[in-house]
Design an enzyme around this catalytic site. Structure first.
Site, PDB file in Angstrom:
ATOM      1  N   GLN A  24      -4.156  -1.498  10.175  1.00 44.08           N
ATOM      2  CA  GLN A  24      -4.081  -2.727   9.416  1.00 44.08           C
ATOM      3  C   GLN A  24      -4.557  -3.786  10.270  1.00 44.08           C
ATOM      4  O   GLN A  24      -4.441  -3.777  11.454  1.00 44.08           O
ATOM      5  CB  GLN A  24      -2.749  -3.105   9.014  1.00 44.08           C
ATOM      6  CG  GLN A  24      -2.512  -4.247   8.360  1.00 44.08           C
ATOM      7  CD  GLN A  24      -3.122  -4.126   6.844  1.00 44.08           C
ATOM      8  OE1 GLN A  24      -3.000  -3.124   6.106  1.00 44.08           O
ATOM      9  NE2 GLN A  24      -3.618  -5.125   6.704  1.00 44.08           N
ATOM     10  N   LYS A  49       0.759  -1.079  -0.037  1.00 46.22           N
ATOM     11  CA  LYS A  49      -0.026  -0.096   0.059  1.00 46.22           C
ATOM     12  C   LYS A  49       0.889   1.240  -0.014  1.00 46.22           C
ATOM     13  O   LYS A  49       0.590   2.302  -0.730  1.00 46.22           O
ATOM     14  CB  LYS A  49      -0.935   0.117   1.211  1.00 46.22           C
ATOM     15  CG  LYS A  49      -1.972  -1.260   0.972  1.00 46.22           C
ATOM     16  CD  LYS A  49      -2.694  -1.189   2.446  1.00 46.22           C
ATOM     17  CE  LYS A  49      -3.756  -2.393   2.404  1.00 46.22           C
ATOM     18  NZ  LYS A  49      -4.324  -2.515   3.710  1.00 46.22           N
ATOM     19  N   ASP A  98     -10.566   3.286   5.010  1.00 46.17           N
ATOM     20  CA  ASP A  98     -11.149   1.937   4.910  1.00 46.17           C
ATOM     21  C   ASP A  98     -12.699   1.584   4.946  1.00 46.17           C
ATOM     22  O   ASP A  98     -13.102   0.544   4.595  1.00 46.17           O
ATOM     23  CB  ASP A  98     -10.332   1.251   5.987  1.00 46.17           C
ATOM     24  CG  ASP A  98      -9.236   0.367   5.427  1.00 46.17           C
ATOM     25  OD1 ASP A  98      -9.143   0.215   4.297  1.00 46.17           O
ATOM     26  OD2 ASP A  98      -8.469  -0.161   6.304  1.00 46.17           O
TER      27      ASP A  98
END
Ligand code: NAP
Length: 291
Positions: free
Chosen positions: A94, A50, A117
């Site tokens: 994460q 990412k 997200d």
């Protein structure tokens, strides 16, 4: 094989679109903070990928790594600090988190306006209600984008999603049933308690596998001419593979995603798009930041 949906190529096009848009807007450019807790090698590798994509498109990434002994309150404090930092447009925690950290509490602590997200309850709620302006989780968003850019009809089709997780199955179901372009599907969501799954699957025009079980979807479960999207990622000594038995299913499918090179790159591409979206909203609210 022209039935192959090339997620890598579609994602590369989106990367270039994001790069151009960032260049056009100018200003400080978008920035995205990654919070990585513990030493899970898969998580480390996802964050690396990412960050690499951010660097190539002009997004500044900030990495905060913490030992697995990190206290939940310290993670919450860092989230709060990033929420208040006007130079940060996106915050990504994460997953998975160590078991003693309450994932729901962490997701609720994120600033919904920086939740690129799309896991904060407010953003998930907006998606359920069909309210524009929230952030949509990257994997489902990437799947819809793959279908749209491959000119695959979704409206009126029977879409079966195998898996009901908060990050894939549930938000994808909401997305595919929305009353708008890329929606209007008749959606079935299956899970580990579903009965007669093979027979349900054989009636699906669009089959999305997000089960987390290697080779779970076999040829017997697939209708001839169905579109098959494989979300699964499994690392083994033979390489990376998905939830679909590709060799058995591909001859039946009208379109199919490979693993690797299907949904995975699209998840990253959508993260870049969501971060750009957040930046655009922010520079519109604070025009001074353009300079
Ligand atoms: P997850 O949270 O483990 O959810 C798996 C789902 O599959 C659950 O809803 C589970 O049902 C269901 N399931 C398990 N066994 C089943 C069975 N025998 N029949 C029907 N349903 C069954 O997984 P996830 O986070 O959604 O991820 C799924 C896969 O996608 C994993 O391989 C993951 O690595 C991959 N993934 C890939 C990307 C990407 O960017 N490509 C992104 C995210 C995840 P219950 O709810 O009843 O337990």
């Amino acid at each position: 094989m022209n039935k192959l949906i090339d997620g890598k190529a579609i994602a590369a096009t989106i990367h270039e679109e994001v790069r151009q848009e960032i260049k056009r807007i100018g200003g400080r450019g978008p920035s995205l903070a990654f919070l990585l807790v513990g030493d899970n090698p898969a998580s480390e590798s996802y964050v690396r990928a990412k960050k690499r994509a951010c660097a190539l498109t002009g997004i500044t990434s900030i990495l905060r790594t913490f030992p697995s002994s990190l206290k939940e309150m310290d993670l919450l404090a860092e989230i709060e600090r990033l929420a208040c930092d006007p130079s940060v447009d996106g915050v990504l925690v994460q997953l998975p988190l160590p078991p003693y950290i309450d994932e729901t509490r962490i997701m609720c602590a994120l600033d919904p306006e920086k939740d690129v997200d799309g896991f904060h309850p407010l953003n998930m709620g907006k998606l359920m209600r069909g309210i524009e302006g929230g952030f949509i989780p990257c994997t489902p968003l990437g799947i819809r984008e793959l279908l749209l850019r491959s000119n695959i009809e979704i409206s009126g089709k029977h879409a079966l999603i195998i898996g009901r997780s908060n990050i894939v199955g549930k938000p994808l179901a909401a997305l595919l049933m929305q009353k708008r372009e890329g929606g209007n599907a008749t959606v079935t969501v299956a899970h580990s308690h579903s009965q007669n799954l093979s027979s349900i699957a054989r009636s699906a025009d669009l089959l999305i596998a997000a089960v987390g079980k290697k080779g779970f979807v076999t040829a017997e479960m697939v209708k001839k001419g169905a579109v098959v999207i494989d979300v699964g990622i499994h690392h083994s000594s033979e390489g990376i593979c998905g939830d679909v038995d590709f060799a058995g299913v591909a001859p039946l499918a009208s379109h199919i995603t490979p693993v690797p090179g299907g949904v995975g790159p699209m998840t990253i591409a959508m993260l870049l798009k969501n971060t750009l979206l957040s930046y655009k909203r922010r520079v519109m609210i604070h025009p001074d930041e353009k300079t």
